[in-house]
Scaffold this active site. Structure first.
Site, PDB file in Angstrom:
ATOM      1  N   GLU A  41       0.864  -1.187   0.000  1.00 49.66           N
ATOM      2  CA  GLU A  41       0.000   0.000   0.000  1.00 49.66           C
ATOM      3  C   GLU A  41       0.892   1.227   0.000  1.00 49.66           C
ATOM      4  OE1 GLU A  41      -2.697   0.473   3.368  1.00 49.66           O
ATOM      5  OE2 GLU A  41      -2.849   2.613   2.938  1.00 49.66           O
ATOM      6  N   ARG A  45       0.796  10.291   0.847  1.00 53.50           N
ATOM      7  CA  ARG A  45       1.132  11.288   1.875  1.00 53.50           C
ATOM      8  C   ARG A  45       2.357  12.108   1.501  1.00 53.50           C
ATOM      9  NH1 ARG A  45      -0.035   7.510   7.194  1.00 53.50           N
ATOM     10  NH2 ARG A  45      -1.884   6.638   6.220  1.00 53.50           N
ATOM     11  N   THR A  69      -4.368   6.224   1.575  1.00 53.17           N
ATOM     12  CA  THR A  69      -4.639   7.619   1.929  1.00 53.17           C
ATOM     13  C   THR A  69      -5.353   8.354   0.791  1.00 53.17           C
ATOM     14  OG1 THR A  69      -2.462   7.511   3.032  1.00 53.17           O
ATOM     15  CG2 THR A  69      -3.650   9.550   3.241  1.00 53.17           C
ATOM     16  N   LYS A 129     -11.314  -0.808   5.983  1.00 57.68           N
ATOM     17  CA  LYS A 129     -10.165  -0.516   6.842  1.00 57.68           C
ATOM     18  C   LYS A 129     -10.754  -0.063   8.181  1.00 57.68           C
ATOM     19  CE  LYS A 129      -6.604   3.120   7.068  1.00 57.68           C
ATOM     20  NZ  LYS A 129      -5.209   3.101   6.639  1.00 57.68           N
TER      21      LYS A 129
HETATM   22  C1  3PG Z   1      -2.601   3.959   8.190  1.00 56.11           C
HETATM   23  O1  3PG Z   1      -2.849   4.809   7.370  1.00 56.11           O
HETATM   24  O2  3PG Z   1      -3.032   2.811   8.087  1.00 56.11           O
HETATM   25  C2  3PG Z   1      -1.846   4.315   9.398  1.00 56.11           C
HETATM   26  O3  3PG Z   1      -1.232   5.552   9.294  1.00 56.11           O
HETATM   27  C3  3PG Z   1      -0.889   3.296   9.807  1.00 56.11           C
HETATM   28  O4  3PG Z   1      -0.810   3.433  11.169  1.00 56.11           O
HETATM   29  P1  3PG Z   1       0.510   3.072  11.930  1.00 56.11           P
HETATM   30  O5  3PG Z   1       1.555   4.045  11.486  1.00 56.11           O
HETATM   31  O6  3PG Z   1       0.153   3.201  13.396  1.00 56.11           O
HETATM   32  O7  3PG Z   1       0.884   1.663  11.571  1.00 56.11           O
END
Ligand code: 3PG
Length: 207
Positions: A41, A45, A69, A129
């Protein structure tokens, strides 16, 4: 294809990748794939997220390269044009669900509440999710959601790491876990590909 059908072939750990330097895309993906990960994935960002999708989708045609995202329909379209095979969002909106349906794209919108789930169900969504998993109630919340939503599947992310991944994966409505713990930004910045490969190997449960 639905997300759950699509997910059958995928190993249950999904690295959430934040790529700051486009030159890191290939060695990072290489490290994760050689550690056994089959699904990448790539988040939007950073400004190079889309470019990274384009490069990795071409370079690793057997890997499942997708976009994370996603918050706008234009982003979803651009990511698909760049080669993304699935999309994930931190939250849920009607237009994103509609767009994914029109593209026939496996899509996991982010949910945190039963009302979010009801919105997704209006668009036929069956895989979500669960984000941010730890703050949204963790495994207890996912168990509670089995009652009203017995057929739905979830990928919790947000606060998942090696020590709690199995607790989530043992739930019958969880088909995968995602997170940045497999590819922490500091290791990527240090270009420590060996450490990332080791983390990926350690992350994958023996199932
Ligand atoms: C996401 O978008 O899934 C999260 O930012 C991931 O979260 P984590 O950095 O706590 O693993």
């Amino acid at each position: 294809m639905s997300f759950t059908d699509w997910f059958k072939d995928i190993k249950p750990v999904m690295p959430v990748m934040v790529i700051e330097d486009i030159n890191d895309a290939e060695p990072l993906a290489e490290a994760l794939i050689s550690g056994g990960v089959t699904c990448l994935e790539i988040t939007l960002r950073t400004p190079v997220g889309l470019k990274a999708i384009e490069i990795l989708a071409k370079k690793f045609p057997d890997a499942h390269v997708g976009v994370g995202t996603v918050s706008k329909i234009e982003e979803m379209q651009r990511a698909v044009d760049a080669g993304a095979k699935f999309a994930i969002s931190p939250g849920i909106t009607a237009d994103l669900c509609e767009k994914a349906k029109s593209l026939r794209l496996p899509y996991a919108p982010g949910i945190m509440t039963p009302s979010d789930i009801l919105l997704g169900k209006q668009f036929g969504m069956e895989f979500f999710k669960f984000y941010p998993a730890d703050l949204a109630g963790g495994p207890k919340m996912l168990k509670a959601l089995q009652g009203p939503f017995p057929d739905l599947k979830f990928c919790p992310t947000g606060g998942i790491h090696y020590d709690n991944a199995m607790e989530y994966l043992s739930l019958k409505n969880v088909v995968a876990v995602g997170g940045s713990w497999v590819c922490p930004v500091e290791l990527v910045r240090n270009k420590d590909w060996q450490a990332i490969k080791t983390l990926a190997k350690k992350a994958l449960p023996n199932i």
